[in-house]
Design an enzyme around this catalytic site. Structure first.
Site, PDB file in Angstrom:
ATOM      1  N   HIS A 160      -5.125   1.611   2.369  1.00 11.70           N
ATOM      2  CA  HIS A 160      -5.196   2.769   3.266  1.00 11.70           C
ATOM      3  C   HIS A 160      -3.837   2.993   3.960  1.00 11.70           C
ATOM      4  O   HIS A 160      -3.258   4.080   3.882  1.00 11.70           O
ATOM      5  CB  HIS A 160      -6.312   2.552   4.296  1.00 11.70           C
ATOM      6  N   GLU A 161      -3.324   1.946   4.590  1.00 13.72           N
ATOM      7  CA  GLU A 161      -2.049   2.084   5.316  1.00 13.72           C
ATOM      8  C   GLU A 161      -0.889   2.328   4.351  1.00 13.72           C
ATOM      9  O   GLU A 161      -0.001   3.134   4.631  1.00 13.72           O
ATOM     10  CB  GLU A 161      -1.774   0.845   6.172  1.00 13.72           C
TER      11      GLU A 161
ATOM     12  N   HIS B   3      -0.773   6.006   3.491  1.00 13.97           N
ATOM     13  CA  HIS B   3      -0.085   6.822   4.506  1.00 13.97           C
ATOM     14  C   HIS B   3       1.432   6.663   4.373  1.00 13.97           C
ATOM     15  O   HIS B   3       2.176   7.640   4.348  1.00 13.97           O
ATOM     16  CB  HIS B   3      -0.440   6.341   5.922  1.00 13.97           C
TER      17      HIS B   3
ATOM     18  N   ASP C  71      -8.118  10.170  10.766  1.00  8.79           N
ATOM     19  CA  ASP C  71      -7.187  10.949   9.945  1.00  8.79           C
ATOM     20  C   ASP C  71      -7.772  12.326   9.640  1.00  8.79           C
ATOM     21  O   ASP C  71      -7.082  13.338   9.720  1.00  8.79           O
ATOM     22  CB  ASP C  71      -6.915  10.243   8.611  1.00  8.79           C
TER      23      ASP C  71
HETATM   24 ZN    ZN Z   1      -5.480   6.254   8.367  1.00 12.75          ZN
END
Ligand code: ZN
Length: 255
Positions: free
Chosen positions: A66-67, A70, A142
């Protein structure tokens, strides 16, 4: 420190310095250095580190993708804030974070910057979906941020090509789909439906853009995750280095 704390007031900075002093004292330091201030900055902005929180291997891996999603989308887009660091150490209510260092204390943003921010926001969830073919609740902030930005672009900032420069509804009276829930709505039911449709289309566009960027650079995504799982926190500059290395492996076609 100033670059990493956009929008901080004097009082906020005082609080940050206070936290740095407390942290330094706890570690029996007689002088503070940059690391103490960075630690305090992260604590003030993102909440306390929860190193003792037990995360399953799967949850950790999910968070890492996930990170990394981004971070990688952000690194691939021009006109976005440079990445400060990426971490999978839980803080406050977040399981991980990607921190940026805006280059200026901006008060107004253009279309491209905002559009990139939406793509970056979708990047976390997009990575989870590509890798695990499922999404977690970790992306709810998000989605909220992306939805708010799109709603403002359409309804307040006149940035939608279909609608042009017009304001729909008054401040803080809209629900997440851009539908005015206040009493004196200034547009028709038909326009409300059109706004909903435009918002759905815009979210989908950015979600697909994020997924394409990640798929095209999937090896770098895996590599970032591999390092994140080992180190837990990595520097933004490391991601840029990985990207450059990856691109230098590509043999240019046709001169
Ligand atoms: Zn996020």
């Amino acid at each position: 420190i100033a670059r990493g704390t956009p929008g901080f007031s004097g009082a906020d900075l005082k609080n940050l310095i206070n936290e740095a002093a407390l942290g330094g004292a706890r570690n029996n330091k007689t002088e503070l250095n940059l690391a103490d201030f960075e630690w305090a900055r992260d604590k003030v902005m993102m909440g306390t580190e929860r190193k003792s929180m037990v995360m399953s291997e799967k949850e950790k891996r999910n968070t890492a993708y996930h990170e990394a999603g981004h971070a990688l989308v952000s690194a691939l887009l021009p006109k976005s804030d440079p990445i400060h660091k990426v971490t999978i150490v839980p803080r406050g209510r977040a399981l991980g974070m990607t921190a940026y260092l805006p280059e200026n204390d901006n008060h107004s943003y253009d279309f491209e910057y905002l559009s990139n921010r939406i793509t970056i926001a979708m990047g976390g969830r997009a990575a989870e979906e590509i890798i695990f073919d499922e999404v977690t609740t970790g992306a709810s902030n998000d989605i909220q941020q992306a939805t708010d930005t799109i709603r403002n672009m359409i309804c307040r900032w006149g940035m939608s090509k279909s609608f042009g420069p017009i304001v729909f509804g008054s401040d803080n009276q809209m629900n997440v789909l851009g539908r005015d829930i206040g009493k004196d709505r200034e547009y028709s039911e038909k326009t409300a439906t059109e706004i909903d449709e435009e918002m759905r289309k815009t979210i989908k566009f950015h979600d697909e853009k994020a997924k394409k960027l990640l798929r095209d650079n999937i090896e770098v995504l895996h590599k970032i995750v591999e390092v994140l799982m080992k180190e837990e926190t990595i520097d933004g500059s490391y991601i840029i280095k990985l990207l450059k290395k990856d691109q230098s492996n590509v043999v240019p076609v046709g001169g």
